[in-house]
Write a protein that holds these residues in place. Structure first.
Motif, short mmCIF file in Angstrom:
data_model
loop_
_atom_site.label_atom_id
_atom_site.label_comp_id
_atom_site.label_asym_id
_atom_site.label_seq_id
_atom_site.Cartn_x
_atom_site.Cartn_y
_atom_site.Cartn_z
N HIS A 131 -11.70 91.65 46.48
CA HIS A 131 -11.74 90.42 47.28
C HIS A 131 -10.42 89.66 47.10
CE1 HIS A 131 -12.84 86.43 48.69
NE2 HIS A 131 -13.96 86.95 49.20
N PRO A 132 -9.82 89.17 48.20
CA PRO A 132 -8.52 88.51 48.08
C PRO A 132 -8.47 87.37 47.07
CG PRO A 132 -9.03 88.94 50.39
CD PRO A 132 -10.26 89.31 49.61
N ALA A 133 -9.49 86.50 47.06
CA ALA A 133 -9.48 85.38 46.14
C ALA A 133 -9.61 85.84 44.70
CB ALA A 133 -10.59 84.39 46.49
N ALA A 134 -10.44 86.86 44.48
CA ALA A 134 -10.60 87.40 43.12
C ALA A 134 -9.32 88.06 42.64
CB ALA A 134 -11.77 88.38 43.08
N ALA A 135 -8.68 88.81 43.54
CA ALA A 135 -7.42 89.47 43.19
C ALA A 135 -6.34 88.43 42.88
CB ALA A 135 -6.97 90.40 44.31
N ALA A 136 -6.30 87.35 43.65
CA ALA A 136 -5.34 86.28 43.40
C ALA A 136 -5.58 85.64 42.04
CB ALA A 136 -5.42 85.23 44.50
N ALA A 137 -6.86 85.47 41.70
CA ALA A 137 -7.20 84.91 40.38
C ALA A 137 -6.72 85.84 39.27
CB ALA A 137 -8.70 84.69 40.28
N GLY A 138 -6.91 87.15 39.47
CA GLY A 138 -6.46 88.11 38.46
C GLY A 138 -4.96 88.07 38.25
N LEU A 139 -4.21 88.04 39.33
CA LEU A 139 -2.75 87.98 39.22
C LEU A 139 -2.29 86.70 38.53
CD1 LEU A 139 -1.71 89.37 42.72
CD2 LEU A 139 -1.10 90.38 40.50
N ALA A 140 -2.87 85.57 38.91
CA ALA A 140 -2.48 84.30 38.31
C ALA A 140 -2.87 84.24 36.84
CB ALA A 140 -3.11 83.14 39.07
N ASN A 141 -4.02 84.80 36.51
CA ASN A 141 -4.49 84.82 35.13
C ASN A 141 -3.56 85.65 34.24
OD1 ASN A 141 -6.67 84.60 33.00
ND2 ASN A 141 -6.70 86.82 33.32
N ILE A 142 -3.17 86.83 34.71
CA ILE A 142 -2.26 87.68 33.93
C ILE A 142 -0.89 87.03 33.80
CG2 ILE A 142 -1.06 89.91 33.91
CD1 ILE A 142 -3.56 91.09 35.28
N ALA A 143 -0.42 86.43 34.90
CA ALA A 143 0.87 85.74 34.85
C ALA A 143 0.85 84.61 33.82
CB ALA A 143 1.23 85.20 36.23
N LEU A 144 -0.25 83.89 33.76
CA LEU A 144 -0.40 82.80 32.80
C LEU A 144 -0.40 83.33 31.38
CD1 LEU A 144 -0.83 79.75 32.57
CD2 LEU A 144 -3.27 80.14 32.88
N MET A 145 -1.12 84.42 31.16
CA MET A 145 -1.15 85.04 29.82
C MET A 145 0.24 85.49 29.38
SD MET A 145 -4.58 87.33 29.52
CE MET A 145 -6.17 86.55 29.28
N GLU A 146 0.98 86.06 30.31
CA GLU A 146 2.33 86.53 29.96
C GLU A 146 3.27 85.35 29.72
OE1 GLU A 146 2.68 90.90 32.04
OE2 GLU A 146 3.14 89.15 33.29
N LYS A 147 3.20 84.33 30.58
CA LYS A 147 4.09 83.17 30.45
C LYS A 147 3.86 82.46 29.12
CE LYS A 147 5.08 78.67 32.57
NZ LYS A 147 4.69 77.72 33.64
N GLU A 148 2.60 82.28 28.75
CA GLU A 148 2.27 81.54 27.52
C GLU A 148 2.11 82.46 26.32
OE1 GLU A 148 -1.03 78.92 28.24
OE2 GLU A 148 0.03 77.83 29.82
N GLN A 149 2.32 83.75 26.53
CA GLN A 149 2.22 84.75 25.45
C GLN A 149 0.89 84.61 24.70
OE1 GLN A 149 6.06 83.98 23.36
NE2 GLN A 149 6.68 85.98 24.16
N ILE A 150 -0.18 84.51 25.46
CA ILE A 150 -1.49 84.30 24.86
C ILE A 150 -1.92 85.48 23.99
CG2 ILE A 150 -3.96 84.06 25.40
CD1 ILE A 150 -3.15 82.09 27.60
N PRO A 151 -1.79 86.74 24.43
CA PRO A 151 -2.16 87.84 23.52
C PRO A 151 -1.39 87.80 22.21
CG PRO A 151 -1.95 88.65 25.76
CD PRO A 151 -1.43 87.25 25.77
N GLU A 152 -0.10 87.50 22.29
CA GLU A 152 0.72 87.43 21.07
C GLU A 152 0.23 86.30 20.16
OE1 GLU A 152 3.25 89.32 24.28
OE2 GLU A 152 1.82 87.66 24.14
N ARG A 153 -0.11 85.16 20.73
CA ARG A 153 -0.63 84.04 19.93
C ARG A 153 -1.94 84.38 19.26
NH1 ARG A 153 -0.81 79.52 24.37
NH2 ARG A 153 -2.35 78.66 22.92
N VAL A 154 -2.77 85.17 19.97
CA VAL A 154 -4.08 85.54 19.42
C VAL A 154 -3.93 86.36 18.14
CG1 VAL A 154 -6.11 87.01 19.86
CG2 VAL A 154 -5.35 85.37 21.59
N ARG A 155 -2.84 87.10 18.03
CA ARG A 155 -2.65 87.90 16.81
C ARG A 155 -2.56 87.01 15.58
NH1 ARG A 155 2.07 91.57 19.61
NH2 ARG A 155 0.87 91.90 21.53
N THR A 156 -2.15 85.75 15.78
CA THR A 156 -2.10 84.79 14.67
C THR A 156 -3.35 83.92 14.64
OG1 THR A 156 0.30 84.71 14.75
CG2 THR A 156 -0.81 82.89 13.65
N THR A 157 -3.64 83.22 15.76
CA THR A 157 -4.78 82.30 15.75
C THR A 157 -6.11 83.06 15.67
OG1 THR A 157 -4.75 82.27 18.19
CG2 THR A 157 -3.58 80.50 17.03
#
Length: 454
Positions: free
Chosen positions: A328-354
């Motif tokens: 679905h276009p809206a779901a796919a857009a959410a997925g792209l924005a979500n991954i972009a946000l994770m990469e920008k804020e380095q959330i997976p990398e932060r999780v390794r500590t927090t």
């Protein structure tokens, strides 16, 4: 954090008289006040209809990884709906957003897992994986190679097929697809490994797989499906080296390995995918959902290897599997924005500590009298409660220990998920150190209160 008002609660409770809720005691829900009505959310917090602000200790349901109210995702969904509200990925039709998300997922997935099929839930992602593998074997002239190996303690969904792959306890009183699934032994060392070292227990699990294959016949078995960390079966981590060794056995017998990463993918354990980066094996298929969009839209992905795709895309056959809302276009857009946000804020990398801080904070509760085992990894944790630590004797169902603890925690401002004698924590991945400490204090106080009442 103060959550901004965003809706009225008028009519919410009345409407709930018509709503069938998932995995609930529907008779209990007939009682006044049995439901907690969530009306707002921001960051790691939610607000109920009584005005209470609560730490979302279950992340919606293992899924709100980047936190609530992220404008980047909300705006991406709205922009997509304004540009293209819906078109299917059926037949020869597609649209750019689904194609872009598939490309992004393939770039993050390990090894040769480069082909992506979208659906709308983890259950359907796992159903799709099985249908694809059955079709794959049909195209190779192996129509008998259809059986599925799963495990006691597994959770793979609640559709008619995926519930059959789930541990039998979730099918009590309900039917499911018969004759396809065989459940291997539970990988829970603390409960099942008496008298063995962890290494010996792992050896016994690998031998159970080999014995089962020899008994059923490899020519009849399509796949082994396993979560890197069992989730709704109690947050169980298999012994060290288990997944690598099980994958090697499957490869020897030409049995495909499905990694159910519906929960573990997209940062929960500190990586976009856990199978290769944490556990050291590359499956033939990865299924995922939940953190793929952080729950902002319903979306799942079944990611298959190039080799599987080559077979199912050969001339002379149709891919006769699909859902209206796949990609679905809206779901796919959410997925792209979500991954972009994770990469920008380095959330997976932060999780390794927090996430490690969260894990260690909860493990610090092990000194409490009724805490039997604290297990899991990073932001995927379970606490099992016992009457007797020496014998590991659990509480009786009528004690409702998990429910009592969840209620005590909610009274103090934390949502946790009860599961029999277990309390599950799977919060948003953006918790601060202060919030992690607060969760630890709430849990300690709640456990001590319930212990005094026993």
């Amino acid at each position: 954090m103060t959550i901004k008002p965003d809706m009225t609660t008028d009519g919410v409770l009345t409407a709930d008289t018509h709503l069938i809720q998932s995995f609930a005691d529907l008779n209990l829900l007939k009682q006044d006040g049995a439901r907690t009505v969530i009306v707002g959310a921001e960051g790691s917090m939610v607000r109920d209809s009584e005005g209470n602000e609560l730490i979302d200790g279950i992340g919606g349901l293992w899924c709100v990884n980047v936190g609530h109210g992220r404008k980047e995702i909300i705006d991406a969904i709205a922009q997509q709906l304004n540009q293209l509200d819906f078109y299917s990925t059926f037949y020869n039709f597609t649209h750019p957003t689904a194609a872009a998300l598939a490309e992004k997922i393939a770039s993050l997935a390990p090894g040769p897992l480069n082909k992506v099929y979208f659906a709308n839930s983890g259950s359907v992602a796992n159903d799709s994986a099985i249908r694809i593998l059955h079709h794959y074997n049909n195209r190779l002239g192996r129509p008998k190679k259809k059986k599925i190996l799963s495990r006691i303690g597994a959770y793979h969904g609640s559709t008619h097929l995926s519930i059959a792959m789930t541990t039998p306890a979730y099918s009590d009183g309900w039917d499911h697809a018969e004759g396809l699934v065989h459940h291997l032994k539970s990988p829970h060392f603390w409960r099942e490994g008496d008298g063995m070292t962890e290494a010996e227990f792992c050896d016994s699990l690998v031998q159970d797989l080999k014995d089962t294959i020899e008994n059923i016949g490899a020519e009849n078995i399509a796949t082994f499906i396993a979560e890197p960390v069992q989730g709704a079966g109690g947050v169980v981590m298999a012994p060290d080296g288990y997944h690598r060794r099980m994958a090697a056995v499957c490869e020897d017998y030409d049995i495909k390995y499905i990694a159910d990463e519906v929960v573990t993918a997209f940062g929960r354990l500190g990586h976009f995918f856990a199978s290769q980066d944490i556990f050291g094996y590359t499956p033939d298929i990865i299924t995922t959902a939940k953190g793929l969009t952080s729950g902002y839209q319903p979306l799942s992905a079944t990611i298959v290897s190039d080799e599987i795709h080559e077979v199912i895309s050969r001339p002379g056959g149709m891919f006769l599997h699909g859902m209206t809302y796949s990609g679905h276009p809206a779901a796919a857009a959410a997925g792209l924005a979500n991954i972009a946000l994770m990469e920008k804020e380095q959330i997976p990398e932060r999780v390794r500590t927090t996430g490690k801080l969260f894990e260690n904070t909860l493990k610090g509760l092990s000194d409490l009298h009724i805490v039997g085992e604290v297990r899991g990894s990073h932001f995927m944790m379970g606490i099992e409660f016992v009457k007797d630590k020496a014998t590991k004797q659990g509480f009786a169902p009528e004690d409702a220990i998990g429910l009592k603890l969840a209620r005590a925690a909610q009274k103090r401002g934390l949502i946790a998920r009860p599961l029999g004698n277990i309390l599950i924590l799977s919060p948003t991945l953006i918790l601060t150190e202060q919030q992690i400490g607060q969760i630890g204090n709430i849990l300690r106080d709640s456990i001590e209160e319930v212990t005094r009442s026993l």
